[in-house]
Design an enzyme around this catalytic site. Structure first.
Site, PDB file in Angstrom:
ATOM      1  N   LYS A  12       0.934  -1.235   0.041  1.00  0.00           N
ATOM      2  CA  LYS A  12      -0.083   0.068  -0.021  1.00  0.00           C
ATOM      3  C   LYS A  12       0.750   1.320   0.012  1.00  0.00           C
ATOM      4  O   LYS A  12       1.599   1.802   1.039  1.00  0.00           O
ATOM      5  CB  LYS A  12      -1.064   0.141   1.217  1.00  0.00           C
ATOM      6  CG  LYS A  12      -2.067   1.101   0.970  1.00  0.00           C
ATOM      7  CD  LYS A  12      -2.663   1.704   2.083  1.00  0.00           C
ATOM      8  CE  LYS A  12      -2.093   2.884   2.770  1.00  0.00           C
ATOM      9  NZ  LYS A  12      -1.877   4.070   2.011  1.00  0.00           N
ATOM     10  N   GLU A  68      -1.033   7.495  -0.064  1.00  0.00           N
ATOM     11  CA  GLU A  68      -2.022   7.989  -0.705  1.00  0.00           C
ATOM     12  C   GLU A  68      -1.698   9.248  -2.214  1.00  0.00           C
ATOM     13  O   GLU A  68      -2.232   9.143  -3.070  1.00  0.00           O
ATOM     14  CB  GLU A  68      -3.137   8.896  -0.268  1.00  0.00           C
ATOM     15  CG  GLU A  68      -3.581   8.331   0.860  1.00  0.00           C
ATOM     16  CD  GLU A  68      -3.011   8.025   2.293  1.00  0.00           C
ATOM     17  OE1 GLU A  68      -1.721   7.730   2.128  1.00  0.00           O
ATOM     18  OE2 GLU A  68      -3.570   8.525   3.249  1.00  0.00           O
ATOM     19  N   GLY A 114       7.100   4.831   7.948  1.00  0.00           N
ATOM     20  CA  GLY A 114       6.082   6.056   7.897  1.00  0.00           C
ATOM     21  C   GLY A 114       6.483   6.517   9.367  1.00  0.00           C
ATOM     22  O   GLY A 114       7.727   6.549   9.828  1.00  0.00           O
ATOM     23  N   THR A 142       1.996   7.181  13.328  1.00  0.00           N
ATOM     24  CA  THR A 142       1.531   6.156  12.720  1.00  0.00           C
ATOM     25  C   THR A 142       1.733   4.784  13.135  1.00  0.00           C
ATOM     26  O   THR A 142       1.177   3.938  12.995  1.00  0.00           O
ATOM     27  CB  THR A 142       1.694   6.309  10.991  1.00  0.00           C
ATOM     28  OG1 THR A 142       1.464   7.672  10.808  1.00  0.00           O
ATOM     29  CG2 THR A 142       0.428   5.673  10.398  1.00  0.00           C
ATOM     30  N   GLY A 143       3.239   4.616  13.102  1.00  0.00           N
ATOM     31  CA  GLY A 143       3.680   3.256  13.549  1.00  0.00           C
ATOM     32  C   GLY A 143       3.435   2.730  15.017  1.00  0.00           C
ATOM     33  O   GLY A 143       2.944   1.791  14.820  1.00  0.00           O
ATOM     34  N   GLU A 168       9.977   0.771  10.501  1.00  0.00           N
ATOM     35  CA  GLU A 168      10.852   1.936  10.007  1.00  0.00           C
ATOM     36  C   GLU A 168      10.368   3.198  10.074  1.00  0.00           C
ATOM     37  O   GLU A 168       9.568   3.731   9.474  1.00  0.00           O
ATOM     38  CB  GLU A 168      11.478   1.757   8.542  1.00  0.00           C
ATOM     39  CG  GLU A 168      11.826   0.272   8.270  1.00  0.00           C
ATOM     40  CD  GLU A 168      13.236   0.049   8.724  1.00  0.00           C
ATOM     41  OE1 GLU A 168      13.692   0.949   9.350  1.00  0.00           O
ATOM     42  OE2 GLU A 168      13.679  -1.250   8.825  1.00  0.00           O
ATOM     43  N   CYS A 181      13.977  10.089   6.147  1.00  0.00           N
ATOM     44  CA  CYS A 181      13.903   9.767   7.407  1.00  0.00           C
ATOM     45  C   CYS A 181      15.239   9.769   8.319  1.00  0.00           C
ATOM     46  O   CYS A 181      15.368  10.105   9.361  1.00  0.00           O
ATOM     47  CB  CYS A 181      13.258   8.381   7.799  1.00  0.00           C
ATOM     48  SG  CYS A 181      14.364   7.245   6.412  1.00  0.00           S
ATOM     49  N   GLU A 220      10.572  15.699  14.659  1.00  0.00           N
ATOM     50  CA  GLU A 220      11.045  15.626  13.073  1.00  0.00           C
ATOM     51  C   GLU A 220      10.400  16.495  12.259  1.00  0.00           C
ATOM     52  O   GLU A 220       9.007  16.430  12.059  1.00  0.00           O
ATOM     53  CB  GLU A 220      10.721  13.887  12.441  1.00  0.00           C
ATOM     54  CG  GLU A 220      11.070  13.837  11.406  1.00  0.00           C
ATOM     55  CD  GLU A 220      10.786  12.497  10.996  1.00  0.00           C
ATOM     56  OE1 GLU A 220       9.879  12.057  10.956  1.00  0.00           O
ATOM     57  OE2 GLU A 220      11.488  11.610  10.244  1.00  0.00           O
TER      58      GLU A 220
HETATM   59  P1  NAD Z   1       2.746   8.483   7.481  1.00  0.00           P
HETATM   60  O1  NAD Z   1       3.149   7.946   8.783  1.00  0.00           O
HETATM   61  O2  NAD Z   1       1.751   9.555   7.544  1.00  0.00           O
HETATM   62  O3  NAD Z   1       2.177   7.229   6.364  1.00  0.00           O
HETATM   63  C1  NAD Z   1       3.031   6.562   5.950  1.00  0.00           C
HETATM   64  C2  NAD Z   1       2.036   5.312   5.495  1.00  0.00           C
HETATM   65  O4  NAD Z   1       1.441   4.858   6.327  1.00  0.00           O
HETATM   66  C3  NAD Z   1       1.184   5.825   4.278  1.00  0.00           C
HETATM   67  O5  NAD Z   1       1.000   4.709   3.162  1.00  0.00           O
HETATM   68  C4  NAD Z   1      -0.118   6.148   4.903  1.00  0.00           C
HETATM   69  O6  NAD Z   1      -1.172   6.001   4.142  1.00  0.00           O
HETATM   70  C5  NAD Z   1      -0.265   5.055   5.794  1.00  0.00           C
HETATM   71  N1  NAD Z   1      -0.949   5.040   6.983  1.00  0.00           N
HETATM   72  C6  NAD Z   1      -1.408   6.239   7.513  1.00  0.00           C
HETATM   73  N2  NAD Z   1      -2.075   6.138   8.622  1.00  0.00           N
HETATM   74  C7  NAD Z   1      -2.286   4.730   8.758  1.00  0.00           C
HETATM   75  C8  NAD Z   1      -2.935   3.909   9.900  1.00  0.00           C
HETATM   76  N3  NAD Z   1      -3.527   4.255  10.609  1.00  0.00           N
HETATM   77  N4  NAD Z   1      -2.866   2.425   9.473  1.00  0.00           N
HETATM   78  C9  NAD Z   1      -2.184   1.927   8.587  1.00  0.00           C
HETATM   79  N5  NAD Z   1      -1.484   2.975   7.765  1.00  0.00           N
HETATM   80  C10 NAD Z   1      -1.443   4.330   7.779  1.00  0.00           C
HETATM   81  O7  NAD Z   1       4.226   8.987   7.080  1.00  0.00           O
HETATM   82  P2  NAD Z   1       4.448   9.813   5.661  1.00  0.00           P
HETATM   83  O8  NAD Z   1       4.195  10.999   6.148  1.00  0.00           O
HETATM   84  O9  NAD Z   1       4.044   9.206   4.514  1.00  0.00           O
HETATM   85  O10 NAD Z   1       5.968   9.587   5.671  1.00  0.00           O
HETATM   86  C11 NAD Z   1       6.895  10.472   6.346  1.00  0.00           C
HETATM   87  C12 NAD Z   1       7.418   9.627   7.490  1.00  0.00           C
HETATM   88  O11 NAD Z   1       8.110   8.469   7.255  1.00  0.00           O
HETATM   89  C13 NAD Z   1       8.665  10.210   8.438  1.00  0.00           C
HETATM   90  O12 NAD Z   1       8.251  10.216   9.672  1.00  0.00           O
HETATM   91  C14 NAD Z   1       9.842   9.318   7.937  1.00  0.00           C
HETATM   92  O13 NAD Z   1      10.675   9.711   8.955  1.00  0.00           O
HETATM   93  C15 NAD Z   1       9.198   8.306   7.896  1.00  0.00           C
HETATM   94  N6  NAD Z   1      10.028   7.273   6.945  1.00  0.00           N
HETATM   95  C16 NAD Z   1      10.957   6.275   7.661  1.00  0.00           C
HETATM   96  C17 NAD Z   1      11.815   5.780   6.819  1.00  0.00           C
HETATM   97  C18 NAD Z   1      12.673   4.609   7.394  1.00  0.00           C
HETATM   98  O14 NAD Z   1      13.378   3.786   6.730  1.00  0.00           O
HETATM   99  N7  NAD Z   1      12.948   4.754   9.039  1.00  0.00           N
HETATM  100  C19 NAD Z   1      11.966   5.706   5.602  1.00  0.00           C
HETATM  101  C20 NAD Z   1      11.093   6.787   4.955  1.00  0.00           C
HETATM  102  C21 NAD Z   1      10.194   7.310   5.793  1.00  0.00           C
END
Ligand code: NAD
Length: 487
Positions: A170, A173, A223, A227-228, A245, A279, A380
């Site tokens: 997934k 969006e 992400g 959210t994690g 991650e 990230c 962040e």
């Molecule tokens: P986000 O957490 O908003 O979204 C990430 C993904 O999660 C998207 O596909 C989103 O649709 C989905 N999502 C959102 N809410 C959810 C829920 N309740 N349940 C399941 N899935 C859900 O993050 P973002 O804004 O897309 O990306 C930025 C973040 O990602 C930053 O914090 C960045 O540090 C992190 N990131 C980490 C790594 C790593 O390897 N550690 C790599 C890239 C990005």
């Protein structure tokens, strides 16, 4: 969406417009799924895993398909890179790098899966022959962010598929376009039905359904940390395997004895590559106080010269932020920094003018006179904003560097290799660099300490994360046990 080997629209027929962050023009309209589509994708993956050929296909056959896919990614390279830039905003040179890296990620796992796995060992009972075998986990939900849309898809699918899992990817969006193209290549390569599905839709609905479903065996999430946390909570229902991650606030430490030209360039690369939407960005620059007066004016002058614009322009060095909302969030952090008393050394504003007004452009920004408790130092920002912190001693540098809830990455610049290694070993972070920043490889484990995540992707560790471990005990000399008197 690609589900059960077919291209489908959303169950409810919903669609979403995809924008180019350089000008906010609509560049595509895609299906926008929800829980119902997630359910469909999960059932297709479940069936493929429980009844289909993929999990038990010989590793060499799976590897062949992964290699075929890698070649197809390379062949589509230029188009994929341009698509990534138009959807994500990152400069074309970065997108080209991501495409090549994505292809190589599939190659790496195609190779690794054909290498020795498992264990063979002697046990104290000579009648028993024992071994450990590795098996796929099952149905894997894979949720990825918008900052490296194609590369994150590769980091998830390559080890997941290599290990024999049936996957549901997934994308975020806002950035589904290169993932759609990747799935065209997957379909073209001839993977068995249901080995990989593409689910499009919002995180709170489609994404959450993957994390929560009892039919999903593992959820791999990249992400934000908030959210994690939700993903981990949702995954608790059936105790599914979880790998996370997450975010970072990584320190880049420059000692007085460093090669200053090198440190200057990497300080900039550390935070401004990918517009700071990375990230592992070196978003905190820790400088030894004795060189700050000499180093900082050079940093300011160089940052002011960064060429910001549409990533499709070959001269562009830094692109737009992903969305208007995200730009507002980043500008909000800049305001917070000013209000909390930090000083803007350069940037600190939205960029306007011809070619910039319609997009989401923020100037490369550096804050000085920060305090450790400030929001811009602790949180962040995920944008082109660097917070400078000064230190006096090695211990001071280590203490400041680790003063964060995150633990993803960190860099050190010094000519004293022993000192550099000493400091790297003290960093509570999973990815570290001495006299460089950012290079990372498919061969090396990627992931964070503390609230930057759980588990590792890439390298042999990344394959481990997609495999179960089973012990098999074979009785070679069956004799009656004699435990019960009346048997
Ligand atoms: P986000 O957490 O908003 O979204 C990430 C993904 O999660 C998207 O596909 C989103 O649709 C989905 N999502 C959102 N809410 C959810 C829920 N309740 N349940 C399941 N899935 C859900 O993050 P973002 O804004 O897309 O990306 C930025 C973040 O990602 C930053 O914090 C960045 O540090 C992190 N990131 C980490 C790594 C790593 O390897 N550690 C790599 C890239 C990005």
């Amino acid at each position: 969406m690609f589900i059960g080997g077919e291209w489908v629209v959303a169950v409810d027929g919903a669609t979403r417009e995809i924008l180019n962050p350089a000008n906010n023009q609509v560049i595509a309209t895609v299906a926008d799924g929800n829980e119902k589509d997630a359910d469909r994708a999960i059932r297709a993956a479940r069936q493929a895993f429980d009844e289909g050929p993929w999990p038990s296909m010989p590793a060499a056959e799976r590897a062949k398909l992964l290699l075929k896919l890698a070649d197809k990614i390379d062949a589509a390279g230029g188009g994929l890179a341009a698509l990534e830039t138009r959807n994500n905003g990152k400069p074309l040179r970065e997108a080209k790098f991501d495409v090549a890296d994505a292809a190589n990620c599939f190659r790496y796992y195609a190779g690794l899966i054909t290498k020795p796995l498992g264990q063979n060992y002697e046990v104290p009972d000579p009648a028993i022959s024992a071994m450990v075998v590795r098996e796929p986990i099952g149905v894997c939900g894979q949720i990825i962010p918008w900052n490296y849309p194609l590369l994150m898809a590769a980091w998830k699918l390559a080890p997941g598929l290599a290990a024999g899992n049936c996957c549901i990817l997934k994308p975020a969006e806002t950035t589904p376009l290169t993932a759609i193209k990747l799935f065209e290549l997957i379909a073209d390569a001839g993977f068995p039905t249901g080995a990989a599905q593409l689910l499009l839709g919002p995180g709170p609905t489609a994404g959450n359904a993957l994390a929560a479903s009892p039919l999903v065996d593992k959820v791999a999430f990249t992400g934000g940390t908030a959210t994690g946390r939700k993903v981990m909570t949702a995954a608790a229902g059936n105790i599914k395997k979880v790998s996370l991650e997450l975010g970072g606030k990584s320190p880049n430490i420059v000692f007085a004895d460093a090669d200053r030209d090198l440190a200057l360039e990497y300080a900039m690369f550390g935070i401004f590559a990918g517009q700071g939407e990375v990230c592992s960005a070196g978003s905190r620059l820790l400088i030894e106080r004795s060189i700050a007066d000499q180093f900082l004016p050079r940093l300011a002058a160089a940052c002011d010269k960064i060429v910001v614009g549409d990533g499709m322009n070959e001269k562009t060095e830094m692109g737009p932020l992903i969305t208007r909302d995200h730009m507002r969030k980043v500008l909000g952090y800049i305001d917070a920094g000013k209000q909390e008393g930090a000083e803007v050394l350069c940037g600190g504003r939205r960029l306007s003018g011809p070619g910039l007004d319609a997009g989401n452009f923020v100037a490369p920004t550096v804050f000085v006179k920060t305090k450790p408790a400030m929001k811009i130092v602790q949180e962040e920002i995920f944008g082109p904003v660097l917070a400078v912190q000064l230190f006096d001693t090695e211990q001071d540098a280590i203490r400041l560097a680790n003063d964060t809830v995150y633990g993803l990455a960190g860099g050190v610049f010094t000519r004293d290799t022993a000192k550099g290694l000493r400091v790297l070993k003290k960093l509570r972070a999973g990815i570290t660099w001495l006299n460089t920043y950012h290079p990372t490889f498919n061969e090396a484990p990627w992931g964070g300490y503390k609230q930057s995540g759980i588990g590792r992707e890439l390298g042999t560790f990344g394959l481990e994360a997609y495999m179960e471990t089973k012990q098999i005990n074979i009785n070679l000399a069956p004799t009656k046990l004699g435990w019960f008197a009346n048997v």
